[in-house]
Design a protein around this motif. Structure first.
Motif, mmCIF file in Angstrom:
data_model
loop_
_atom_site.group_PDB
_atom_site.id
_atom_site.type_symbol
_atom_site.label_atom_id
_atom_site.label_comp_id
_atom_site.label_asym_id
_atom_site.label_seq_id
_atom_site.Cartn_x
_atom_site.Cartn_y
_atom_site.Cartn_z
ATOM 1 N N UNK A 30 0.818 -1.215 0.000
ATOM 2 C CA UNK A 30 0.000 0.000 0.000
ATOM 3 C C UNK A 30 0.854 1.270 0.000
ATOM 4 N N UNK A 31 2.045 1.206 0.597
ATOM 5 C CA UNK A 31 2.947 2.361 0.591
ATOM 6 C C UNK A 31 3.438 2.677 -0.824
ATOM 7 N N UNK A 32 3.569 1.650 -1.654
ATOM 8 C CA UNK A 32 4.062 1.855 -3.020
ATOM 9 C C UNK A 32 2.937 2.166 -4.011
ATOM 10 N N UNK A 33 1.720 2.156 -3.544
ATOM 11 C CA UNK A 33 0.554 2.342 -4.413
ATOM 12 C C UNK A 33 0.649 3.580 -5.309
ATOM 13 N N UNK A 34 0.966 4.772 -4.793
ATOM 14 C CA UNK A 34 1.016 5.950 -5.673
ATOM 15 C C UNK A 34 2.071 5.819 -6.783
ATOM 16 N N UNK A 35 3.193 5.236 -6.468
ATOM 17 C CA UNK A 35 4.259 5.063 -7.458
ATOM 18 C C UNK A 35 3.818 4.085 -8.542
ATOM 19 N N UNK A 36 3.232 2.986 -8.124
ATOM 20 C CA UNK A 36 2.778 1.959 -9.064
ATOM 21 C C UNK A 36 1.657 2.502 -9.950
ATOM 22 N N UNK A 38 1.060 5.622 -10.786
ATOM 23 C CA UNK A 38 1.600 6.602 -11.730
ATOM 24 C C UNK A 38 2.334 5.916 -12.875
ATOM 25 N N UNK A 39 3.126 4.897 -12.534
ATOM 26 C CA UNK A 39 3.856 4.160 -13.576
ATOM 27 C C UNK A 39 2.889 3.481 -14.544
ATOM 28 N N UNK A 40 1.815 2.898 -14.024
ATOM 29 C CA UNK A 40 0.849 2.216 -14.879
ATOM 30 C C UNK A 40 0.067 3.220 -15.718
ATOM 31 N N UNK A 41 -0.272 4.357 -15.147
ATOM 32 C CA UNK A 41 -0.959 5.407 -15.903
ATOM 33 C C UNK A 41 -0.082 5.891 -17.051
ATOM 34 N N UNK A 42 1.190 6.156 -16.759
ATOM 35 C CA UNK A 42 2.124 6.603 -17.794
ATOM 36 C C UNK A 42 2.266 5.563 -18.897
ATOM 37 N N UNK A 68 -2.183 -6.258 -5.684
ATOM 38 C CA UNK A 68 -1.441 -5.465 -6.664
ATOM 39 C C UNK A 68 -2.098 -5.526 -8.042
ATOM 40 N N UNK A 69 -2.427 -6.730 -8.515
ATOM 41 C CA UNK A 69 -3.012 -6.814 -9.864
ATOM 42 C C UNK A 69 -4.370 -6.127 -9.937
ATOM 43 N N UNK A 70 -5.132 -6.161 -8.865
ATOM 44 C CA UNK A 70 -6.430 -5.478 -8.902
ATOM 45 C C UNK A 70 -6.230 -3.966 -8.915
ATOM 46 N N UNK A 71 -5.244 -3.456 -8.172
ATOM 47 C CA UNK A 71 -4.955 -2.012 -8.198
ATOM 48 C C UNK A 71 -4.492 -1.583 -9.597
ATOM 49 N N UNK A 72 -3.629 -2.368 -10.208
ATOM 50 C CA UNK A 72 -3.150 -2.042 -11.552
ATOM 51 C C UNK A 72 -4.303 -2.053 -12.553
#
Length: 136
Positions: A30-36, A38-42, A68-72
């Protein structure tokens, strides 16, 4: 002692299972959520792919497996709706050591897919799920 024995986790869904004792790992995810996100959006907004393959190398078992896969997927679905595109075809690959409790994962796949389709709404694309095992 073999590496597999050191890295072994308790399977199932009991009191001492990894699935019920992985709060620290969940917090890290969950701490890495914003980074992940943003990377997936880009990635999506630069390529607008027709299919995506998401591999979780070291997937474990339990709720964290699908987190993770559901967040992505939610990130991609949000972007594709914003741009008015058709949903891509999703391929998920789960991977871990041979001692991982893949039975628990497979028993959860139906509910995972149902929840994902419900959250994503109409137009959610085709989905395939597979697994690979590390051989040590």
């Amino acid at each position: 002692m073999k590496l597999v024995e050191v890295l072994r986790m308790n399977g199932g869904i009991g009191d001492i299972s990894y699935a019920n004792n992985s709060l620290v790992q969940r917090k890290a995810i969950l701490m890495t959520k914003p980074i992940i996100e943003q990377a997936m959006t880009d990635l999506y907004c630069n390529l607008f792919p027709k299919s995506l393959c998401i591999a979780d190398l070291g997937c474990s078992s339990g709720a964290n497996t699908f987190l993770v896969v559901s967040k992505l997927t939610k990130t991609i679905e949000k972007e594709r709706k914003k741009h008015g595109f058709q949903s891509p075809e999703f391929h998920y690959l789960f991977n871990d050591l041979p001692s991982n409790d893949f039975n628990t994962i497979f028993q959860s796949l139906g509910e995972f897919e149902h929840d994902l389709r419900k959250q994503s709404g109409e137009g959610f694309g085709p989905l395939s799920i597979g697994y690979l095992r590390f051989l040590i």
